[in-house]
Design an enzyme around this catalytic site. Structure first.
Site, mmCIF file in Angstrom:
data_model
loop_
_atom_site.group_PDB
_atom_site.id
_atom_site.type_symbol
_atom_site.label_atom_id
_atom_site.label_comp_id
_atom_site.label_asym_id
_atom_site.label_seq_id
_atom_site.Cartn_x
_atom_site.Cartn_y
_atom_site.Cartn_z
ATOM 1 N N ASP A 107 0.737 -1.324 -0.104
ATOM 2 C CA ASP A 107 0.069 -0.033 -0.065
ATOM 3 C C ASP A 107 0.808 1.161 0.147
ATOM 4 O O ASP A 107 1.699 1.633 0.811
ATOM 5 C CB ASP A 107 -0.815 0.023 1.312
ATOM 6 N N HIS A 121 -0.136 4.549 -0.384
ATOM 7 C CA HIS A 121 -0.807 5.740 0.451
ATOM 8 C C HIS A 121 -0.091 6.888 0.471
ATOM 9 O O HIS A 121 0.303 7.473 1.430
ATOM 10 C CB HIS A 121 -0.839 5.315 2.034
ATOM 11 N N ASP A 178 -4.676 0.919 -2.709
ATOM 12 C CA ASP A 178 -4.279 2.017 -1.759
ATOM 13 C C ASP A 178 -3.176 2.780 -2.273
ATOM 14 O O ASP A 178 -2.282 2.994 -1.212
ATOM 15 C CB ASP A 178 -4.135 1.443 -0.285
ATOM 16 N N ASN A 223 -9.623 -0.289 -0.754
ATOM 17 C CA ASN A 223 -10.750 0.406 -0.282
ATOM 18 C C ASN A 223 -10.468 1.958 0.004
ATOM 19 O O ASN A 223 -11.524 2.569 -0.097
ATOM 20 C CB ASN A 223 -10.790 -0.197 1.330
ATOM 21 N N HIS A 224 -9.251 2.359 -0.079
ATOM 22 C CA HIS A 224 -9.014 3.727 -0.095
ATOM 23 C C HIS A 224 -9.476 4.582 -1.303
ATOM 24 O O HIS A 224 -10.213 5.664 -1.539
ATOM 25 C CB HIS A 224 -7.529 4.359 0.537
ATOM 26 N N HIS A 227 -3.674 -4.093 2.524
ATOM 27 C CA HIS A 227 -4.985 -3.890 3.271
ATOM 28 C C HIS A 227 -4.385 -3.716 4.997
ATOM 29 O O HIS A 227 -4.928 -2.674 5.718
ATOM 30 C CB HIS A 227 -5.965 -4.503 3.221
#
Length: 222
Positions: free
Chosen positions: A20, A22, A49, A75-76, A186
């Site tokens: 991820d 981010h 993500d 999910n983000h 995740h």
């Protein structure tokens, strides 16, 4: 959006998987430099993500359009999509609570346009052929049998692919059938962690400063 995208063997370069991101664009560039990633021959597969919690989320989301980058939706991305399409209210508040404040660094319309376009390049799953074997990629919980995705079964649990944590919460080591290995993100782990043939590689780059980048053959060797 198609459920799964399949990739044939990379006969000219190497394949890597990244956790991820981010919004940590700088960490990604550093990690790629360490392995001397060649954008003309190598491929990078992301577990999703790309956005939130990091200020370079716009740049990271733009990676979805790069010819060497192959991500799945996390999910983000879905939180951002719900918020930007609703415009205000509960979905917006939920996104902000979960790291969406980077949107205020940009024009909201431009972010919505970029995200809508990026999602067209971010399927729920990918499958990569490596040395005659196959590695799957989803953001969160893979199915018990990968064939349900390979057949693009309409009953496949898309929510679990993006949001699920059942396997890791139960420390379920049952191998996913129909696939040699699966790489997911995740859930933050201190170091890449295997449960059966599922490898978790989200090492919390936005908190720890450690973004995991792992070569495909290393995944198969674990």
């Amino acid at each position: 959006m198609e459920l799964i995208t399949k990739h044939e063997e990379n006969t000219s370069g190497r394949d890597f998987f990244v956790g991820d991101i981010h919004g940590q664009y700088g960490l990604l560039m550093q990690a790629m430099a360490r392995v001397e990633f060649d954008k003309s021959r190598d491929r990078l597969f992301s577990v999703g993500d790309l956005v939130d919690r990091g200020t370079a989320s716009f740049e990271c989301l733009s990676l979805a359009f790069a010819p060497w980058f192959y991500g799945v939706r996390g999910n983000h991305e879905m939180l951002a999509h719900a918020a930007l399409n609703e415009g205000s209210g509960r979905a917006w508040d939920l996104w902000q609570i979960n790291g969406g404040s980077w949107v205020y660094l940009h024009n909201v319309h431009e972010v919505r346009t970029l995200l809508d376009g990026a999602l067209e390049h971010l399927p729920y799953a990918r499958m990569v052929e490596v040395d005659g074997k196959h590695i799957g990629v989803v953001h969160a919980d893979p199915p018990q049998n990968w064939e349900s995705l390979a057949r693009e079964d309409p009953s496949a649990d898309r929510h679990a692919l993006v949001w699920g944590r059942t396997r890791i919460s139960e420390m379920d080591r049952t191998p996913v059938a129909g696939i040699d290995a699966v790489v997911v993100g995740h859930t933050i782990v201190e170091q890449p962690t295997s449960l059966g043939n599922v490898l978790y590689i989200d090492t919390g780059a936005c908190h720890s400063g450690w973004l995991t980048l792992i070569e495909a053959r290393e995944v198969l060797a674990r």
